[in-house]
Design a protein around this motif. Structure first.
Motif, PDB file in Angstrom:
ATOM      1  N   SER A  32      29.921  -1.874  -8.237  1.00  0.00           N
ATOM      2  CA  SER A  32      30.989  -3.017  -9.227  1.00  0.00           C
ATOM      3  C   SER A  32      30.760  -3.808  -9.459  1.00  0.00           C
ATOM      4  O   SER A  32      31.549  -4.825  -9.799  1.00  0.00           O
ATOM      5  N   THR A  33      29.840  -4.176 -10.596  1.00  0.00           N
ATOM      6  CA  THR A  33      29.167  -4.450 -10.854  1.00  0.00           C
ATOM      7  C   THR A  33      29.061  -3.833 -12.558  1.00  0.00           C
ATOM      8  O   THR A  33      28.830  -4.714 -13.873  1.00  0.00           O
ATOM      9  N   GLY A  34      30.427  -3.424 -12.539  1.00  0.00           N
ATOM     10  CA  GLY A  34      30.233  -2.519 -14.021  1.00  0.00           C
ATOM     11  C   GLY A  34      29.225  -0.987 -14.170  1.00  0.00           C
ATOM     12  O   GLY A  34      29.204  -0.847 -15.428  1.00  0.00           O
ATOM     13  N   ASP A  35      28.617  -0.956 -13.826  1.00  0.00           N
ATOM     14  CA  ASP A  35      27.262   0.191 -13.467  1.00  0.00           C
ATOM     15  C   ASP A  35      26.779  -0.643 -14.822  1.00  0.00           C
ATOM     16  O   ASP A  35      26.640   0.293 -15.974  1.00  0.00           O
ATOM     17  N   PRO A  36      25.317  -1.636 -14.166  1.00  0.00           N
ATOM     18  CA  PRO A  36      24.596  -1.713 -15.624  1.00  0.00           C
ATOM     19  C   PRO A  36      23.976  -0.946 -15.513  1.00  0.00           C
ATOM     20  O   PRO A  36      23.499   0.102 -14.897  1.00  0.00           O
ATOM     21  N   GLY A  37      22.811  -0.750 -16.584  1.00  0.00           N
ATOM     22  CA  GLY A  37      21.422  -0.265 -16.670  1.00  0.00           C
ATOM     23  C   GLY A  37      20.467  -1.212 -15.890  1.00  0.00           C
ATOM     24  O   GLY A  37      20.399  -2.107 -15.578  1.00  0.00           O
ATOM     25  N   ASP A  78      26.467 -12.738 -11.556  1.00  0.00           N
ATOM     26  CA  ASP A  78      24.526 -12.683 -11.326  1.00  0.00           C
ATOM     27  C   ASP A  78      24.940 -11.434 -10.551  1.00  0.00           C
ATOM     28  O   ASP A  78      25.124 -10.331  -9.814  1.00  0.00           O
ATOM     29  N   VAL A  79      24.758 -10.120 -11.757  1.00  0.00           N
ATOM     30  CA  VAL A  79      24.091  -8.556 -11.712  1.00  0.00           C
ATOM     31  C   VAL A  79      23.397  -7.964 -10.428  1.00  0.00           C
ATOM     32  O   VAL A  79      23.516  -7.170  -9.856  1.00  0.00           O
ATOM     33  N   ALA A  80      22.595  -8.574 -11.376  1.00  0.00           N
ATOM     34  CA  ALA A  80      21.058  -7.902 -10.528  1.00  0.00           C
ATOM     35  C   ALA A  80      20.836  -8.483  -9.018  1.00  0.00           C
ATOM     36  O   ALA A  80      20.700  -8.613  -7.995  1.00  0.00           O
ATOM     37  N   GLY A  81      21.906 -10.064  -8.809  1.00  0.00           N
ATOM     38  CA  GLY A  81      21.646 -11.029  -7.546  1.00  0.00           C
ATOM     39  C   GLY A  81      22.855 -10.527  -6.598  1.00  0.00           C
ATOM     40  O   GLY A  81      22.208 -10.001  -5.429  1.00  0.00           O
ATOM     41  N   THR A  82      23.385 -10.076  -7.337  1.00  0.00           N
ATOM     42  CA  THR A  82      24.395  -8.699  -6.406  1.00  0.00           C
ATOM     43  C   THR A  82      24.060  -7.804  -6.016  1.00  0.00           C
ATOM     44  O   THR A  82      24.450  -7.483  -4.449  1.00  0.00           O
ATOM     45  N   ILE A  83      23.821  -6.615  -6.740  1.00  0.00           N
ATOM     46  CA  ILE A  83      22.207  -5.303  -6.443  1.00  0.00           C
ATOM     47  C   ILE A  83      21.863  -5.553  -5.609  1.00  0.00           C
ATOM     48  O   ILE A  83      21.713  -4.938  -4.580  1.00  0.00           O
ATOM     49  N   TRP A  84      21.109  -6.478  -5.721  1.00  0.00           N
ATOM     50  CA  TRP A  84      19.661  -6.977  -4.860  1.00  0.00           C
ATOM     51  C   TRP A  84      19.967  -7.275  -2.979  1.00  0.00           C
ATOM     52  O   TRP A  84      19.735  -7.041  -2.049  1.00  0.00           O
ATOM     53  N   THR A  85      21.433  -8.156  -2.979  1.00  0.00           N
ATOM     54  CA  THR A  85      22.195  -8.982  -1.948  1.00  0.00           C
ATOM     55  C   THR A  85      22.109  -7.371  -0.918  1.00  0.00           C
ATOM     56  O   THR A  85      22.124  -7.652   0.157  1.00  0.00           O
ATOM     57  N   LYS A  86      23.424  -6.262  -1.478  1.00  0.00           N
ATOM     58  CA  LYS A  86      23.951  -5.620  -1.038  1.00  0.00           C
ATOM     59  C   LYS A  86      22.440  -4.738  -0.387  1.00  0.00           C
ATOM     60  O   LYS A  86      22.728  -3.984   0.284  1.00  0.00           O
ATOM     61  N   LEU A  87      21.775  -4.914  -1.098  1.00  0.00           N
ATOM     62  CA  LEU A  87      20.459  -3.732  -1.023  1.00  0.00           C
ATOM     63  C   LEU A  87      19.264  -4.416   0.067  1.00  0.00           C
ATOM     64  O   LEU A  87      19.454  -4.208   1.347  1.00  0.00           O
ATOM     65  N   ALA A  88      19.641  -5.801   0.352  1.00  0.00           N
ATOM     66  CA  ALA A  88      19.509  -6.747   1.960  1.00  0.00           C
ATOM     67  C   ALA A  88      19.887  -6.279   2.224  1.00  0.00           C
ATOM     68  O   ALA A  88      18.832  -6.215   3.687  1.00  0.00           O
TER      69      ALA A  88
END
Length: 381
Positions: A41-46, A363-373
């Motif tokens: 969803s965030t564009g497949d970042p590294g 916020d790319v890292a924040g979006t991934i982090w929230t989904k993990l949380a």
């Protein structure tokens, strides 16, 4: 492609109980799915992501490319700029110096740096740590803005010094009166700590010793720049209109790691490393009490009166984030095409850390982090 790692031989501690490895499948499945969906969803970042419990990695994942051209995948040892996440690291070290009585929270910083720094006769360490010093934004100041990306004087291969940045450090506005997030204040903090240590090289040495207590060796969390780091470093990518990516390294002709990505004098973004390094630091600080005394951690994590007045939860370079019924303590970061987010659920001793090499409107890292949380909360008691 997404790769994840579990430590299957270890039972997972949940709510103080040890869950057998055979019962961990729902958790790892939930984290795997959340990571894959959020990354897409965030564009497949590294990206790298780590979950840690009481000093042990219980799950990790990585995906995407560290460098697009020539293509290089993210590995477990790929290094990222951690941006403002490093404020928490630097603040913890500053608080360690207060425990040793090298520094004092409420003494004007002129006692350490003299009177040449604007506001030094009024600003205190507490004000710097809580973003209440009132320093205007140095990055937008006419005296220093040209030194950074897009400016006429930007040279990504030229080392920065505090003397170069000092002209943009202006007289603080109403110091101590209100909370206003300030990168400039943390550049001043790094200057204070350098003076207290006896110079930049001495500060790097002292930070290295401090971080040994968190087990962050091998470049997994560092403020020191080296030629060896370049071979492991991801490039930072900034997404523009239509999704086009700008490589922060090549767009400005850097021959190595751009000198504004980490290291002195940038106390606002002094560290680089891996998700595992960031997670180990948070675990040692907020779950293991291995870096600071419990009373100091309490001081660090208690929201300042000025932050509370603005309905915030910011203490000393760290704030609280609620996801569902869980409360996490940590910090985010973003600079030069990199984003990061790390926080600890102190009640359960669980830490989640995410680093990426992508900046975008969201916020790319924040979006991934929230989904993990969210996934972690739904898969555990």
């Amino acid at each position: 492609m997404i790769f994840r790692t579990l430590v299957p031989a270890l039972g997972l501690l949940v709510g103080g109980l040890t869950v057998p490895a055979s019962a961990q499948a729902p958790l790892t499945t939930a984290l795997d799915k959340a990571f894959a969906k959020a990354a897409a969803s965030t564009g497949d970042p590294g990206a790298q992501a780590v979950a840690m419990r009481d000093g042990k990695v219980i799950w990790s994942a990585k995906s995407g490319r560290a460098i697009n051209e020539p293509s290089a995948p993210v590995t477990g040892s790929t290094m990222f700029s951690l941006g403002s996440f490093g404020k928490t690291v630097l603040a913890a070290y500053a608080l360690r110096l207060t425990e040793k009585k090298v520094l004092a929270l409420d003494t004007p910083i002129s006692a350490y740096v003299g009177k040449k720094v604007a506001g030094s006769n009024v600003v205190t360490l507490r004000m710097l740590l809580t973003h209440t010093a009132g320093y205007p934004d140095m990055y937008a100041d006419p005296a220093t803005a040209p030194l950074f990306a897009g400016g006429k004087k930007y040279d990504p291969d030229r080392p920065y010094t505090f003397a170069m940045l000092a002209p943009g450090i202006r007289k603080p506005v109403n110091p101590g009166k209100r909370h206003a997030y300030s990168n400039t204040g943390f550049i001043v903090l790094a200057h204070v700590l350098s003076k207290a240590s006896g110079g930049g090289a001495a500060l790097e040495r002292d930070l290295r010793r401090f971080l040994r207590g968190a087990g962050t060796g091998g470049g997994s969390l560092t403020a020191e720049r080296s030629g060896r780091a370049l071979s492991r470093f991801a490039h930072g990518y900034i997404a523009g209109d239509g999704g086009a990516l700008t490589d922060f390294f090549t767009a400005y002709g850097a021959k190595g790691i751009p000198t504004d990505l980490y290291g002195l004098p940038f106390g606002d973004g002094m560290f680089a490393g891996t998700a595992t390094g960031g997670a180990r630091f948070l675990d040692a600080l907020f779950a293991g009490d291995r870096l600071l005394r419990p009373a100091t951690v309490k001081t660090m994590t208690t929201p300042s009166p000025q932050s509370q007045a603005a309905d915030g939860t910011y203490g000393m370079a760290t704030e609280r984030t609620k996801v569902g019924r869980r409360t996490w303590q940590g910090h985010a970061g973003a600079y030069g095409g990199f984003t990061s987010m790390g926080a600890t659920d102190r009640t359960r001793g669980v830490t989640l850390m995410v680093v990426t090499n992508r900046m975008a409107a969201s916020d790319v890292a924040g979006t991934i982090w929230t989904k993990l949380a969210q996934a972690y909360a739904s898969a555990t008691p």
